[in-house]
Design an enzyme around this catalytic site. Structure first.
Site, mmCIF file in Angstrom:
data_model
loop_
_atom_site.group_PDB
_atom_site.id
_atom_site.type_symbol
_atom_site.label_atom_id
_atom_site.label_comp_id
_atom_site.label_asym_id
_atom_site.label_seq_id
_atom_site.Cartn_x
_atom_site.Cartn_y
_atom_site.Cartn_z
ATOM 1 N N HIS A 1 1.308 -30.498 -21.638
ATOM 2 C CA HIS A 1 1.781 -29.153 -21.981
ATOM 3 C C HIS A 1 0.892 -28.112 -21.307
ATOM 4 C CE1 HIS A 1 4.728 -30.323 -24.993
ATOM 5 N NE2 HIS A 1 3.866 -31.242 -25.401
ATOM 6 N N CYS B 1 5.696 -31.294 -21.272
ATOM 7 C CA CYS B 1 6.893 -30.747 -20.634
ATOM 8 C C CYS B 1 6.705 -30.550 -19.134
ATOM 9 C CB CYS B 1 7.298 -29.439 -21.303
ATOM 10 S SG CYS B 1 6.002 -28.204 -21.240
ATOM 11 N N GLY C 1 2.943 10.873 19.089
ATOM 12 C CA GLY C 1 3.981 10.479 20.036
ATOM 13 C C GLY C 1 5.123 11.454 19.919
ATOM 14 N N VAL D 1 3.478 12.107 14.354
ATOM 15 C CA VAL D 1 2.071 11.718 14.282
ATOM 16 C C VAL D 1 1.955 10.326 13.663
ATOM 17 C CG1 VAL D 1 -0.152 12.313 13.222
ATOM 18 C CG2 VAL D 1 1.395 14.128 13.994
ATOM 19 N N ASP E 1 12.574 -1.295 24.939
ATOM 20 C CA ASP E 1 11.575 -0.369 25.481
ATOM 21 C C ASP E 1 10.220 -1.060 25.565
ATOM 22 O OD1 ASP E 1 10.412 1.873 26.508
ATOM 23 O OD2 ASP E 1 10.530 3.065 24.664
#
Ligand code: 027
Length: 641
Positions: free
Chosen positions: A124, A148, A392, A396, A502
């Site tokens: 168990h 179990c 870019g 930012v 790209d």
């Protein structure tokens, strides 16, 4: 000292009392627990003044050792403590530790000492509840009810390394190795046969994983988990020792059946010779070393850095005698690679220097496919910005933290630069893409402005800048390896029928461990700027495009192959812009006339030939990325060692 009398562990822990009357409330007692090779005993008193012995369990009677979920009421003396159970022939001993680390230490040691016992099939995982509540794990009310859950002997994970056989070859990285380290036929140190190796797959956590969402399963570094479902490549359903289930990121674990040496600080499985040299030189410390898989399949190499009297990186093959013993220097042989390294950490014994400082990159958490499973919308409140990385056309890019635990890159989108609905629809698909050489997309913020794209952070910046900063320093083996990283990412994209559109060196980033990752894949489709999307536009990447793209906009995996050839050229030109100073129109005209970029000084003809294969006018004649990777890998192995 008597046999088995050596004390392996001792600590003041709490024990739940064993009531004869099983329904009466339980009580808890502080006891000095002492583990020896033969027994687990507990005493009254304190660590300093041990009192009378209160109880003892012979290790040979132990059937199972397992963590248990502790469910005390807040008022209970053991609220917040950690529990484990010792299931033995006469009952169950429940022990509580104050910290998780202490519990792990005891469970680990007990499992180690009882690993050859014949264990119970079922137990168990829950903590038996008094007062008629029964077993919380299965709801059964009879204390003696059959367990179990199947008991798993996790202790196998902790057996000492005995790499008697050479490591098996790993032809396919994706294929989980199933060769057990311990076959049933090999006798155990006690002369008893080992229990059969289970069919189920167990993994070991490489890092702590606190869990992010309720659906996640928190993991503790070094602990073992059972994989229930690995159909999704990135998020697996797993179960811990207490029977809890949840999702874990597949990049945080490694299969249990792999060699134990991988757990060592100095082991860098996938490191190549050139990366090792660079990493070791960067430390600048006499005796920095690592152990890596050699370019010869199945062999290991020890790479050591020495700067006295002059800077050098030496590579030693780990060799093996027919008897199975390992050695670096003929005179000193060892049972295991771990023993060998341990010896040379203290004795140079023929090496340039002794192995002083183990080096391993990537203490940073590995990327996961998304920050949690199925979650692509991130909460802006969980993101903090640290500093700007660059700017870019889209916006930012900042270095940031997510929930204060993981570094991330955040792209803050300018208003109106992206076809937002289309992009955010695609994000769910793009997040599924996950590869060691792709910059992982972690998610997006769409609920507030500015819109943000959250990505994996790479600490050494973009590839052209990295190359420009190290003229003459990297050497063609390193440059070729950078190309192979990019190529692996492209093989993955091609096999997922995903076009980059790209590909250029400026979209490749460099990580702490000098591996290269490709970013911005597929983004070009969602950029609204005409100057970028239209082949006549000033910002269209004509210099990376084949004729069928700038003439007719025909993108394909084969147009990505052309771009890859240009990336190889950029790499071997150490970050120089291709067709420098030419206008887009001049490039179009020359390429139509059959012009090809010239052979870079650092590129051997064998490498330049690969670039030229990428620049065939007929897209059908260009190789697949898989072919390119084979060509590059062949050159890499003929070049070194
Ligand atoms: N991005 N960029 C960086 C840098 C940059 C980055 C990213 N990292 C971007 N993930 N990770 N250094 C620059 C540096 C993404 C990281 N130093 O410009 C732009 C580090 C560190 C600057 C120069 C080293 C000498 C998506 C591509 C935004």
């Amino acid at each position: 000292m008597s046999v088995g009398g050596e004390e392996l562990l001792q600590a003041l822990l709490v024990k739940r009392s064993q009531q004869r009357n099983f329904t009466s409330p339980c009580n808890y007692k502080e006891r000095v627990f002492v583990l020896t090779r033969a027994r687990l005993c507990y005493y009254e008193g304190s660590l300093e003044r041990r009192g009378g012995k209160k109880g003892c369990v012979d290790l040979c009677k132990i059937k199972a050792i397992a963590c248990v979920q502790n469910y005390p009421e807040a008022s209970s003396p053991i609220a917040g403590w950690y529990a484990f159970q010792v299931v033995h022939e006469d009952g169950i001993l429940y022990v509580f530790t104050e910290t998780e680390t202490q519990r792990r230490q005891w469970v680990y040691a007990l499992k180690q000492e009882t690993q050859y016992n014949v264990t119970w099939q079922k137990y168990h995982p829950g903590l038996w509840q008094t007062g008629g509540n029964g077993w919380p794990c299965c709801g059964q009310l009879d204390r003696k009810a059959l367990g179990c859950q199947l008991y798993q002997h996790f202790a196998r994970a902790f057996l000492p390394a005995k790499e008697k056989k050479p490591l098996p070859p790993t032809p396919d990285q994706n294929q989980v190795m199933s060769s057990p380290q311990l076959s049933n036929s090999s006798p155990s140190p006690l002369g008893r046969p080992l229990p059969p190796v289970p069919e189920v797959q167990h993994v070991v956590a490489k890092f702590d994983f606190p869990g992010v969402e309720a659906q996640d399963l928190p993991m503790v570094k070094g602990c073992v988990y059972l994989i229930l479902d690995d159909k999704n490549p990135h998020w697996w359903r797993a179960q811990d020792e207490e029977g809890r289930e949840g999702l874990i990121p597949s990049t945080f674990v490694y299969p249990l059946t792999r060699s134990d040496i991988e757990q060592n600080r100095w082991f860098c499985k996938d490191m190549t010779r050139t990366k090792a040299e660079q990493l070791l030189r960067k430390t600048g410390k006499e005796g920095s070393f690592l152990v890596r898989e050699s370019s010869q399949v199945g062999k290991l190499t020890v790479s050591v850095y020495s700067c006295i009297p002059c800077e050098v990186v030496k590579h030693y093959h780990v060799k093996q005698r027919p008897t199975g013993d390992w050695y670096l220097a003929e005179k000193h042989t060892f049972d295991s690679i771990s023993d060998l390294i341990h010896y040379h950490q203290h004795n140079a014994a023929g090496l340039v220097t002794r192995l002083r400082h183990p080096v391993r990159p990537g203490e940073e958490l590995p990327s996961t496919a998304g920050l949690s499973y199925g979650k692509w919308e991130l909460d802006a409140l969980e993101l903090t910005s640290l500093r700007e990385l660059g700017r870019g056309s889209l916006g930012v890019v900042q270095l940031g933290m997510w929930r204060g635990v993981r570094h991330i890159a955040i792209r803050m989108l300018h208003e109106g630069v992206l076809a937002e609905d289309d992009f955010f629809h695609e994000v769910k698909l793009m997040m599924q893409l996950s590869h060691p050489n792709l910059v992982q997309l972690y998610g997006v913020v769409t609920r507030c402005r500015p819109l943000r794209i959250v990505m994996e952070y790479l600490a050494l910046g973009c590839l052209p800048t990295f190359l420009q900063a190290r003229p003459g320093k990297l050497g063609s083996a390193w440059l070729l390896e950078a190309c192979s990283d990019v190529c692996r990412a492209m093989v993955y994209l091609e096999s997922n029928s995903f076009l980059h559109r790209d590909l250029a060196a400026r979209h490749c980033l460099v990580g702490e461990d000098f591996s290269i990752k490709v970013s911005d894949f597929g983004m070009a489709r969602y950029v609204l700027d005409d100057q970028y999307t239209c082949s006549q536009g000033a910002r269209f990447p004509v210099k990376w495009s084949p004729p069928e793209v700038f003439d007719r906009g025909r993108f394909s995996s084969k147009s990505d192959v052309w771009s890859f050839g240009v990336v190889m050229w950029e790499v071997f030109s150490e970050g120089t812009l291709p067709y420098e100073g030419w206008s887009n129109g001049e490039v179009v005209e020359s390429v139509h006339g059959g012009y090809q970029l010239p052979q870079p000084t650092l590129a051997p003809t064998s490498v330049y030939n690969i670039m030229c294969d990428c620049w065939q006018t007929d897209p059908e004649k260009r190789p697949h990325f898989m072919n390119l990777l084979e060509l590059i890998t062949d050159l890499m192995s003929s070049d070194s060692e």
